[in-house]
Write a protein that holds these residues in place. Structure first.
Motif, PDB file in Angstrom:
ATOM      1  N   PRO A 130       0.833  -1.007  -0.043  1.00 66.98           N
ATOM      2  CA  PRO A 130       0.042   0.029   0.081  1.00 66.98           C
ATOM      3  C   PRO A 130       0.746   1.402  -0.100  1.00 66.98           C
ATOM      4  O   PRO A 130       0.304   2.096  -0.534  1.00 66.98           O
ATOM      5  CB  PRO A 130      -0.928  -0.148   1.242  1.00 66.98           C
ATOM      6  CG  PRO A 130      -0.985  -1.496   1.468  1.00 66.98           C
ATOM      7  CD  PRO A 130       0.396  -2.245   1.017  1.00 66.98           C
ATOM      8  N   ASP A 133       1.275   3.256  -3.081  1.00 64.73           N
ATOM      9  CA  ASP A 133       0.382   4.003  -3.754  1.00 64.73           C
ATOM     10  C   ASP A 133       0.921   5.505  -3.911  1.00 64.73           C
ATOM     11  O   ASP A 133       0.476   6.146  -4.986  1.00 64.73           O
ATOM     12  CB  ASP A 133      -0.880   4.060  -2.646  1.00 64.73           C
ATOM     13  CG  ASP A 133      -1.566   2.826  -2.903  1.00 64.73           C
ATOM     14  OD1 ASP A 133      -1.084   2.105  -3.818  1.00 64.73           O
ATOM     15  OD2 ASP A 133      -2.514   2.461  -2.045  1.00 64.73           O
ATOM     16  N   THR A 293      -5.334   6.411  -8.717  1.00 67.46           N
ATOM     17  CA  THR A 293      -4.404   5.482  -7.843  1.00 67.46           C
ATOM     18  C   THR A 293      -4.763   3.868  -8.281  1.00 67.46           C
ATOM     19  O   THR A 293      -4.038   3.150  -8.236  1.00 67.46           O
ATOM     20  CB  THR A 293      -5.067   5.737  -6.232  1.00 67.46           C
ATOM     21  OG1 THR A 293      -4.740   6.831  -5.913  1.00 67.46           O
ATOM     22  CG2 THR A 293      -4.397   4.559  -5.337  1.00 67.46           C
ATOM     23  N   GLY A 294      -5.903   3.854  -8.575  1.00 61.47           N
ATOM     24  CA  GLY A 294      -6.493   2.490  -9.267  1.00 61.47           C
ATOM     25  C   GLY A 294      -5.585   2.271 -10.514  1.00 61.47           C
ATOM     26  O   GLY A 294      -5.286   1.043 -10.458  1.00 61.47           O
ATOM     27  N   LYS A 297      -1.942   1.600  -9.541  1.00 65.37           N
ATOM     28  CA  LYS A 297      -1.903   0.267  -9.054  1.00 65.37           C
ATOM     29  C   LYS A 297      -1.836  -1.150 -10.138  1.00 65.37           C
ATOM     30  O   LYS A 297      -1.120  -1.998 -10.009  1.00 65.37           O
ATOM     31  CB  LYS A 297      -2.969  -0.128  -8.263  1.00 65.37           C
ATOM     32  CG  LYS A 297      -3.056  -1.603  -7.404  1.00 65.37           C
ATOM     33  CD  LYS A 297      -1.969  -1.396  -6.006  1.00 65.37           C
ATOM     34  CE  LYS A 297      -2.521  -0.643  -5.077  1.00 65.37           C
ATOM     35  NZ  LYS A 297      -1.846  -0.926  -3.795  1.00 65.37           N
ATOM     36  N   GLU A 325      -2.284  -6.508   0.255  1.00 66.52           N
ATOM     37  CA  GLU A 325      -3.581  -5.774   0.171  1.00 66.52           C
ATOM     38  C   GLU A 325      -3.673  -5.218  -1.173  1.00 66.52           C
ATOM     39  O   GLU A 325      -4.393  -4.398  -1.488  1.00 66.52           O
ATOM     40  CB  GLU A 325      -3.397  -4.569   1.007  1.00 66.52           C
ATOM     41  CG  GLU A 325      -3.544  -5.029   2.440  1.00 66.52           C
ATOM     42  CD  GLU A 325      -4.791  -5.458   3.210  1.00 66.52           C
ATOM     43  OE1 GLU A 325      -5.651  -5.579   2.324  1.00 66.52           O
ATOM     44  OE2 GLU A 325      -4.626  -5.661   4.343  1.00 66.52           O
ATOM     45  N   HIS A 329      -7.833  -3.804  -3.289  1.00 65.66           N
ATOM     46  CA  HIS A 329      -7.910  -2.400  -3.766  1.00 65.66           C
ATOM     47  C   HIS A 329      -8.221  -2.503  -5.398  1.00 65.66           C
ATOM     48  O   HIS A 329      -7.829  -1.341  -5.952  1.00 65.66           O
ATOM     49  CB  HIS A 329      -6.654  -1.792  -3.442  1.00 65.66           C
ATOM     50  CG  HIS A 329      -6.581  -1.399  -1.910  1.00 65.66           C
ATOM     51  ND1 HIS A 329      -5.865  -2.313  -1.320  1.00 65.66           N
ATOM     52  CD2 HIS A 329      -6.936  -0.584  -1.204  1.00 65.66           C
ATOM     53  CE1 HIS A 329      -6.028  -1.833   0.120  1.00 65.66           C
ATOM     54  NE2 HIS A 329      -6.656  -0.748   0.079  1.00 65.66           N
TER      55      HIS A 329
END
Length: 380
Positions: A130, A133, A293-294, A297, A325, A329
């Motif tokens: 995470p 990010d 952010t997605g 990722k 994680e 997400h």
């Protein structure tokens, strides 16, 4: 799924972070660990990452690894049994038994390891956490570390080159700051900086070219967006047009000419530390820093999937993939795409999440575990 060439079959911990003791066995390529926040899931991934060269997925100091007791960290140890195509292999790391609190020791099949380069020949790990990010919003140093982790998996000697460059640079900075350096001593340090900087840049460039070719082929990335790596680095740019020896000479002369300026600035304006990594979202033709952010990722996942395939073909084993994680997400479509892609990789994957149901689609493909109360319990 192709059987991984590097397979962690047993993990043992002693007073590592929140884990007082653990002895866990793994018999699948996909390992899913679920538990509440604070259950120690990330600590498990960090422990695995420490069996590979480097400072682990948190980049932590030695004093932070030991389980806390009475305000101090206890001596700690992490040990792993790996199954490889050449047979079983045991790697251990932990506190120096001679009492040097900031010195971390390694053992390979019971024998002391003098250099992390010995481990780099045998094991590699890549992770997404995470904290990453923020990779494209913060400074270049985090992106360089991510890039170099990818390079180390392809070229084990890269870690040694980076360390040698940084050591020479730190000594040069110190001498310049003191204002009493012998010119011949500085010249020797600048020679070392130039040699190692060119080696580092060449290895980064080689990884970039090969990984971009794999990303274009799209064999492992599935439904994830096509990505392209770009590295902003004057040395790397020069290597594309000029022989390495000439680039070394130019860098050496430039460092000598910059001494007064670097002394005033408190650091070198030239070197391998002046590189920065960009990821390009190919369908949109935009840099990752401008993506959501997605999307960022998803780009990282795409790179890690392609990288695992590349390393497996180049070295005979893929790096361990540690995904903290990540699934939780992703939207349902990308989560399904991730599971499908992971199932086809020749790599062992460790994933964490707070909800065991997220991993339900993998029940027949991997092993599910619940973490909590200092225990790791098979689920289902």
């Amino acid at each position: 799924m192709t059987a991984p060439g590097l397979f962690l079959s047993r993990l043992r911990l002693s007073d590592f972070r929140s884990w007082q003791v653990l002895d866990a066995s793994f018999d699948a390529s996909l390992i899913c660990i679920a538990g509440e926040n604070g259950a120690g899931k990330t600590n498990l991934l960090e422990a695995i990452s420490l069996l590979a060269p480097g400072r682990g997925l948190r980049g932590a100091r030695m004093a932070e690894f030991g389980r806390q007791q009475a305000g101090a960290g206890l001596p700690w140890a992490v040990a792993g049994r790996f199954e490889t195509r050449l047979g079983a292999m045991d790697i251990g790391t932990g506190t120096d038994p001679e009492g040097h609190s900031e010195r971390r020791v390694y053992r390979l099949d019971g024998q002391a390891v003098r250099s992390q380069a010995m481990l780099a020949e045998r094991v590699a790990a890549v992770w997404i956490t995470p904290q990453m990010d923020r990779l494209f919003q913060e400074g270049a140093s985090g992106r360089r570390r991510f890039l170099d982790r990818l390079v180390w998996a392809l070229e084990p000697g890269h870690a040694r080159e980076v360390a040698a460059h940084d050591s020479a640079m730190a000594e040069r900075n110190r001498l310049l700051g003191e204002g009493r350096a012998d010119p011949s001593w500085l010249a020797g340090l600048e020679d070392a900086m130039a040699r190692h900087a060119v080696a580092v840049a060449a290895a980064r460039r080689a990884l970039m070219l090969r990984l971009n070719a794999e990303l274009v082929a799209g064999r492992a990335t599935g439904a994830f967006p096509a990505a392209r790596l770009e590295i902003a680095c004057p040395i790397l740019g020069a290597l594309a047009e000029t022989p390495a020896v000439a680039v070394e000479d130019a860098l050496r002369l430039g460092l000598a000419a910059d001494r007064r300026r670097d002394a005033a600035a408190g650091g070198a304006a030239r070197g391998a530390h002046k590189a920065d990594l960009s990821l390009i979202h190919m369908p949109k033709s935009i840099s990752a820093e401008f993506c959501s952010t997605g999307e960022q990722k998803a780009l990282l996942v795409s790179v890690v999937l392609a990288h695992a395939t590349l390393i497996a073909e180049a070295r005979g084993f893929a790096p361990l993939l540690l995904l903290d994680e990540v699934a939780a997400h992703l939207d349902p479509v990308r989560r399904e795409a991730l599971f499908a892609a992971l199932a086809g990789l020749p790599a062992q994957v460790f994933m964490t999440g707070t909800d065991l149901e997220v991993f339900a689609p993998l029940a027949g493909l991997g092993r599910l575990f619940s973490a909590g109360d200092g225990k790791l319990i098979p689920a289902g």
